[in-house]
Design an enzyme around this catalytic site. Sequence first.
Site, PDB file in Angstrom:
ATOM      1  N   ASP A 360       0.833  -1.190   0.000  1.00  0.00           N
ATOM      2  CA  ASP A 360       0.000   0.000   0.000  1.00  0.00           C
ATOM      3  C   ASP A 360       0.877   1.252   0.000  1.00  0.00           C
ATOM      4  O   ASP A 360       1.860   1.341   0.747  1.00  0.00           O
ATOM      5  CB  ASP A 360      -0.895  -0.022   1.249  1.00  0.00           C
ATOM      6  CG  ASP A 360      -1.792   1.173   1.359  1.00  0.00           C
ATOM      7  OD1 ASP A 360      -2.657   1.327   0.487  1.00  0.00           O
ATOM      8  OD2 ASP A 360      -1.625   1.949   2.326  1.00  0.00           O
ATOM      9  N   GLU A 395       1.717  -0.456  -4.992  1.00  0.00           N
ATOM     10  CA  GLU A 395       0.786   0.612  -5.326  1.00  0.00           C
ATOM     11  C   GLU A 395       1.683   1.839  -5.476  1.00  0.00           C
ATOM     12  O   GLU A 395       2.136   2.402  -4.476  1.00  0.00           O
ATOM     13  CB  GLU A 395      -0.249   0.827  -4.216  1.00  0.00           C
ATOM     14  CG  GLU A 395      -1.259   1.900  -4.574  1.00  0.00           C
ATOM     15  CD  GLU A 395      -2.213   2.208  -3.435  1.00  0.00           C
ATOM     16  OE1 GLU A 395      -3.403   2.467  -3.709  1.00  0.00           O
ATOM     17  OE2 GLU A 395      -1.783   2.215  -2.270  1.00  0.00           O
TER      18      GLU A 395
END
Length: 711
Positions: A360, A395
């Site tokens: 993330d 990401e």
Amino acid sequence: MSYHRLLPSISYPKASQRISAGSPHPLGATWDGRGTNFALFSSTAEKVELCLFDRTGRTELERLPLPERTDDVWHGYVLSARPGQLYGYRVHGPYDPERGFRFNPNKLLIDPYTRQFGGAYHWTDAHLPYRIGHKREDLAIDRRDNARSMIKSAVVDPAHTWGRDIHPSTAWEDTFIYEAHIKGVTQLREDVPKELRGTYRGLAAPAMIEHLRKLGVTALELLPIHSFMDERHLVEHGLKNYWGYNTLSFFALEQRYDNENVQSAFRSTVSELHSAGIEVILDVVYNHTCEGNHLGPTHCYRGIDNTAYYWLVPDKPRFYENYTGTGNALNLTHPRVLQMVMDSLRHWVEVFHVDGFRFDLASTLGRTPGFDRHAAFFAAVRQDPVLANVKMIAEPWDIGLGGYQVGGFPPGWSEWNDVYRKTMRRYWRGEGNLLGELASALTGSAPQYRHDGRAPQASINHVVVHDGFTLNDLVSYEHKHNEANKEDNRDGSDDNNSLNCGVEGPTDDPKILACRRLLRRNQLASLLLAMGVPLMLAGDEVANTQGGNNNAYCQDDEIGWVNWSKLGSEDDDTGFVGAMAELRQRFPQIRTRHWLEGKNGDGSHDVIWLRPDAAEMNEEDWKFPEGRFLAYVLAAPKASGEKAGGEPLYLVFNGAHDAIAVTLPKLPGIAKWSRVLSTADNSVLKEDVSEVPGAKLTSPATSILAFAGKP
């Protein structure tokens, strides 16, 4: 400037247990069969106390100063501390936020290396290190003890026998990822035993594994299962942090997904998925913690060594750099913070046999403070033998300056490709002038990834994921509807590139419903026909809806859970996705590890871009105003190291609202073209239409056709 040195605020029983020096390695609480070694890093602490609790976690039994400090690691060995022992730390030092120091021994802290928790957590002002409501805000220290309402770390016995678990080790080019939430994907499935719904074990229920295999997916990517906290403002509104992007410990499994032994439950689930040939990828959050900004609670890192764990504003260390939008950002340039992250990654591979990680806001991990693709974290991952065969997915952005890094990660990494996402959303909602972008997205996004030896598999292609609309909502809503989040619909993105086919939200109009079904199939087919690695969101195969909520992070209810009621209905695309996955396997040129060159040295082509009349496209065709038609032939593979031979594949993408006449191309060695896909009539691999080269066909409006070339 305020500066406080704190004394213990409560009295406690005289230590009855003997504590010896122990070892500074490994960090955390390590049970050796006789006793437990405790080791905690803090470079600026003046004293560290180990607090032992009863089995309920409500009564502090003993407080033992760790007797030794080696290379900024405080350590001690307690002979009588056994698995199940609950504990925490009180760390002494200056409370001086203006210098970045936030020590407060009145606040019980968890161990950063906690493997499991015990006791209960209750939100209270006592978790804040400062006096709430004071005019000096976080500069005014709070001396209340929070131990009774604080969750406790637990000593665990790491022993486990895996048996014959074997990693599927699926090649990147053969990977098809299915993103799912542990609870949400099974909570409403009636064919999963009731006691298993919403749990780790529910993922391995026979019905779930059968469903995954029908889809043809090879990897299950799980939203965060590191232990996490519900933010106070959510609790006060009767909500929860459903997604889990609010990490408390990077080593402990979140316990809300199983009432039994969570470690055994997760291990058995991984083993069952591996037996079915399905890899397990964890969505991990190493960019920030649950402690928030300077007004957040003290649960762990802030009270242990605030200046080491976090990026602080250089000239104002009272405040935190907010690259992540959550109030803080972990500083992986510090060797001990980097060590913690690397130890955590190895822990999940070695102890739980996971096959990969999706990081993330991964740009934060490469900050120095600007993003550096040669940062220490990337170097550490690249040389680590435990992580050598593990899938690494970024990401590739955060919200800080220079944080958007799509295509900017080093070799060995794949990335969520939002260039693909934006292009496909815009194309299938009817926008024109996208032919170049569309061609690039369908062939691996070379402008982003063709560098440093990276292959098309560096691109993780997706149209929707957990963060945003579901696929059904993408074609049913033009505006977000996040009122249930109780933020007056201010949260969530306003830039969705969505459409509603004429009506906002639910409708009974058969034409609108047919339009939405076709658009969903077009997106799913595009995903599996594109070079790179496809990723789909759980529930998109059954038209799952969140009612237009594009930020369902706090919806642990029917909004956030997958609704499986359309299984077996005309909205069930499970079979369609499965057939598309078979088609992808049939044509290895879609899964190629090599970039397309156009014309090869021997005069042959690996790709030919064609007009509707089958003539080769020229520069004017690529720039055709409002162009919405793209057709091309992918030759059978000839590249070294890949299976040669096979069938050429002719693909026709018609994003126009009108049917277009097309001519089947005449190519050497092709005697006929056999149709293997038509999204307009929902057929895949039926081969119900065969025509000779030069034949004229109709490409239906807003649809995809595919043909296999026959000798």
